[in-house]
Design a protein around this motif. Structure first.
Motif, mmCIF file in Angstrom:
data_model
loop_
_atom_site.group_PDB
_atom_site.id
_atom_site.type_symbol
_atom_site.label_atom_id
_atom_site.label_comp_id
_atom_site.label_asym_id
_atom_site.label_seq_id
_atom_site.Cartn_x
_atom_site.Cartn_y
_atom_site.Cartn_z
ATOM 1 N N PRO A 77 0.816 -1.210 0.000
ATOM 2 C CA PRO A 77 0.000 0.000 0.000
ATOM 3 C C PRO A 77 0.855 1.267 0.000
ATOM 4 O O PRO A 77 2.023 1.236 0.367
ATOM 5 C CB PRO A 77 -0.752 -0.110 1.333
ATOM 6 N N LEU A 78 0.260 2.350 -0.418
ATOM 7 C CA LEU A 78 0.967 3.621 -0.432
ATOM 8 C C LEU A 78 0.957 4.195 0.982
ATOM 9 O O LEU A 78 -0.063 4.203 1.656
ATOM 10 C CB LEU A 78 0.281 4.612 -1.380
ATOM 11 N N LEU A 79 2.129 4.652 1.432
ATOM 12 C CA LEU A 79 2.189 5.253 2.761
ATOM 13 C C LEU A 79 1.667 6.679 2.683
ATOM 14 O O LEU A 79 1.755 7.329 1.644
ATOM 15 C CB LEU A 79 3.644 5.260 3.240
ATOM 16 N N ILE A 80 1.120 7.152 3.802
ATOM 17 C CA ILE A 80 0.562 8.498 3.799
ATOM 18 C C ILE A 80 1.342 9.403 4.745
ATOM 19 O O ILE A 80 1.543 9.054 5.909
ATOM 20 C CB ILE A 80 -0.906 8.492 4.283
ATOM 21 N N GLU A 81 1.813 10.529 4.221
ATOM 22 C CA GLU A 81 2.367 11.578 5.100
ATOM 23 C C GLU A 81 1.345 12.698 5.090
ATOM 24 O O GLU A 81 1.237 13.445 4.122
ATOM 25 C CB GLU A 81 3.714 12.052 4.557
ATOM 26 N N ALA A 82 0.600 12.797 6.175
ATOM 27 C CA ALA A 82 -0.531 13.730 6.179
ATOM 28 C C ALA A 82 -0.155 15.081 6.745
ATOM 29 O O ALA A 82 0.582 15.172 7.718
ATOM 30 C CB ALA A 82 -1.680 13.135 6.994
ATOM 31 N N ARG A 83 -0.657 16.135 6.107
ATOM 32 C CA ARG A 83 -0.485 17.470 6.670
ATOM 33 C C ARG A 83 -1.830 18.021 7.121
ATOM 34 O O ARG A 83 -1.967 18.547 8.203
ATOM 35 C CB ARG A 83 0.160 18.412 5.648
ATOM 36 N N ASP A 84 -2.834 17.923 6.240
ATOM 37 C CA ASP A 84 -4.171 18.388 6.620
ATOM 38 C C ASP A 84 -5.187 17.280 6.400
ATOM 39 O O ASP A 84 -5.271 16.708 5.318
ATOM 40 C CB ASP A 84 -4.600 19.592 5.757
ATOM 41 N N VAL A 85 -5.954 17.008 7.439
ATOM 42 C CA VAL A 85 -6.982 15.975 7.355
ATOM 43 C C VAL A 85 -8.323 16.609 7.698
ATOM 44 O O VAL A 85 -8.406 17.452 8.577
ATOM 45 C CB VAL A 85 -6.687 14.835 8.359
ATOM 46 N N LYS A 86 -9.358 16.186 6.992
ATOM 47 C CA LYS A 86 -10.683 16.750 7.274
ATOM 48 C C LYS A 86 -11.664 15.625 7.560
ATOM 49 O O LYS A 86 -11.602 14.565 6.925
ATOM 50 C CB LYS A 86 -11.137 17.559 6.050
ATOM 51 N N LEU A 104 -8.001 12.999 3.376
ATOM 52 C CA LEU A 104 -6.690 13.646 3.323
ATOM 53 C C LEU A 104 -6.787 14.827 2.363
ATOM 54 O O LEU A 104 -7.140 14.658 1.196
ATOM 55 C CB LEU A 104 -5.636 12.655 2.820
ATOM 56 N N ILE A 105 -6.495 16.022 2.894
ATOM 57 C CA ILE A 105 -6.620 17.210 2.045
ATOM 58 C C ILE A 105 -5.259 17.607 1.472
ATOM 59 O O ILE A 105 -5.115 17.861 0.285
ATOM 60 C CB ILE A 105 -7.218 18.384 2.853
ATOM 61 N N ASN A 106 -4.254 17.671 2.358
ATOM 62 C CA ASN A 106 -2.910 17.994 1.883
ATOM 63 C C ASN A 106 -1.917 17.037 2.492
ATOM 64 O O ASN A 106 -1.976 16.733 3.682
ATOM 65 C CB ASN A 106 -2.526 19.428 2.282
ATOM 66 N N GLY A 107 -0.975 16.567 1.658
ATOM 67 C CA GLY A 107 0.024 15.635 2.175
ATOM 68 C C GLY A 107 0.721 14.955 1.019
ATOM 69 O O GLY A 107 0.707 15.455 -0.107
ATOM 70 N N GLU A 164 8.038 0.976 -2.586
ATOM 71 C CA GLU A 164 9.223 0.388 -3.208
ATOM 72 C C GLU A 164 10.215 1.434 -3.689
ATOM 73 O O GLU A 164 11.400 1.319 -3.461
ATOM 74 C CB GLU A 164 8.807 -0.482 -4.400
ATOM 75 N N SER A 165 9.718 2.466 -4.363
ATOM 76 C CA SER A 165 10.645 3.438 -4.955
ATOM 77 C C SER A 165 10.813 4.684 -4.098
ATOM 78 O O SER A 165 11.664 5.520 -4.365
ATOM 79 C CB SER A 165 10.139 3.856 -6.338
ATOM 80 N N ASN A 166 9.969 4.837 -3.068
ATOM 81 C CA ASN A 166 9.977 6.024 -2.206
ATOM 82 C C ASN A 166 9.611 7.302 -2.920
ATOM 83 O O ASN A 166 9.796 8.391 -2.384
ATOM 84 C CB ASN A 166 11.358 6.219 -1.542
ATOM 85 N N ARG A 167 9.098 7.161 -4.121
ATOM 86 C CA ARG A 167 8.685 8.362 -4.845
ATOM 87 C C ARG A 167 7.426 8.936 -4.198
ATOM 88 O O ARG A 167 6.536 8.208 -3.767
ATOM 89 C CB ARG A 167 8.406 8.000 -6.294
ATOM 90 N N LYS A 168 7.386 10.297 -4.136
ATOM 91 C CA LYS A 168 6.246 10.925 -3.465
ATOM 92 C C LYS A 168 5.246 11.464 -4.468
ATOM 93 O O LYS A 168 5.601 12.070 -5.479
ATOM 94 C CB LYS A 168 6.729 12.111 -2.616
ATOM 95 N N PHE A 169 3.960 11.252 -4.165
ATOM 96 C CA PHE A 169 2.886 11.816 -4.971
ATOM 97 C C PHE A 169 2.165 12.835 -4.110
ATOM 98 O O PHE A 169 1.535 12.475 -3.125
ATOM 99 C CB PHE A 169 1.901 10.732 -5.399
ATOM 100 N N PRO A 170 2.247 14.103 -4.458
ATOM 101 C CA PRO A 170 1.612 15.103 -3.605
ATOM 102 C C PRO A 170 0.087 15.050 -3.699
ATOM 103 O O PRO A 170 -0.464 14.759 -4.753
ATOM 104 C CB PRO A 170 2.124 16.436 -4.176
ATOM 105 N N VAL A 171 -0.541 15.309 -2.552
ATOM 106 C CA VAL A 171 -1.994 15.433 -2.532
ATOM 107 C C VAL A 171 -2.283 16.886 -2.206
ATOM 108 O O VAL A 171 -1.862 17.397 -1.162
ATOM 109 C CB VAL A 171 -2.630 14.534 -1.434
ATOM 110 N N THR A 172 -2.964 17.572 -3.122
ATOM 111 C CA THR A 172 -3.254 18.986 -2.900
ATOM 112 C C THR A 172 -4.745 19.191 -2.992
ATOM 113 O O THR A 172 -5.368 18.823 -3.986
ATOM 114 C CB THR A 172 -2.605 19.845 -4.019
#
Lengths: 172, 116
Positions: B22-31, B94-97, B103-111
């Motif tokens: 699964p994709l890991l989540i780094e959350a900044r703003d949650v609603k 998840l609103i922002n994060g 596997e690749s540690n590539r980040k996909f921004p959530v805006t």
């Protein structure tokens, strides 16, 4: 369009739906209005998604999630299939020939029940044959005629009549 | 982005990624919002949900307390469970994060709720 899907085919209520190439979200909103379980909208254009987000707020729709991705990415993005895929793909006439077929191929991979799409009537034979070769059972639900006003720079006429097929592709 | 959607997402579009889940989540703003409860739909999608992934995601969003530890056998008839599942799957967003490929540690921004 959504109304026919809901009433004639029972493919909206409580179903998980993917709107491939959702643009500003008209199909997604229609789905929610008619009782979809959940809707995910995918589009490559972030501006379209912004407009879509705005529309969702205006209509107070709360069961739609949006993802910014291309149609190729969409094919690999999801772990599970959706019940139904709806779409109004770009017809691929000027710079993106064959794009509607790419959409169809991806949609058929992502749906467990059916795919609903619009394609130019002039390409009907090709669309039906390709769909069958990919294992789907297509059915032309309706033939529509649009009077489209010029919207892009390369449009030379003020408006054009275009015949479009509304097709249901049964996957299961 | 709702947790129901996150539960389905993989990063297999990246070359050389095998599973991407699964994709890991780094959350900044949650609603947390209110979504109409539809028990029939929830009962239908429970079998499709990877419950461990859901728990980890809820934890990464700081909402682990709301989610039951596992799916009971007769979940279709347990309103309380369905309501909790509904809350976690559709009402926490998840609103922002960032979403991170395992596997690749590539980040996909959530805006603004939309992942890229």
């Amino acid at each position: 369009m959504i109304h026919t899907i809901a009433s004639s085919f029972d493919d909206i209520e409580n179903r998980s739906i993917l709107d491939l190439g959702c643009g500003c979200g008209m199909l997604s909103i229609g789905c929610v209005m008619l009782g979809a379980g959940s809707v995910v909208g995918v589009d490559i254009d972030p501006d379209a998604l912004d407009t879509c987000q705005q529309n969702l707020e205006d209509f107070e729709m709360d069961n739609v999630d949006l993802i910014n991705a291309s149609v190729e990415e969409a094919g690999l993005l999801f772990r599970n299939k959706f019940d139904v895929v709806v779409m109004n793909p770009p017809f691929g006439t000027k710079h993106n020939k064959g794009l509607d077929m790419k959409f169809l191929e991806t949609a058929l991979k992502l749906a467990s029940r059916s795919v609903y799409s619009l394609h130019k009537t002039s390409t009907r034979d090709h669309v039906l044959k390709k769909a069958q070769s990919w294992g789907a059972k297509p059915q032309v639900v309706a033939e529509l005629r649009y009077d489209l006003p010029a919207t892009y720079k390369h449009h030379t006429k003020a408006s054009v009549d275009i015949n479009v097929d509304f097709i249901r592709f049964a996957v299961s | 982005m709702k947790l129901l959607t996150h539960n389905m997402l993989t990063s297999k579009a990246i070359k050389q990624v095998n599973t991407g889940y699964p994709l890991l989540i780094e959350a900044r703003d949650v609603k947390v919002s209110e979504v109409e409860f539809n028990p029939e739909f929830i009962a239908k999608i429970i079998p499709k949900v990877d419950w461990d992934c859901l728990r980890r995601a809820a934890e990464q969003l700081g909402h682990l307390d709301k989610i039951p530890a596992s799916v009971p056998d007769t979940y279709e008839n347990q309103q309380e469970f369905l309501k909790q599942a509904h809350h976690v799957l559709l009402e926490i967003e998840l609103i922002n994060g960032d979403l991170v490929c395992p596997e690749s540690n590539r980040k996909f921004p959530v805006t603004d709720g939309i992942p890229n």
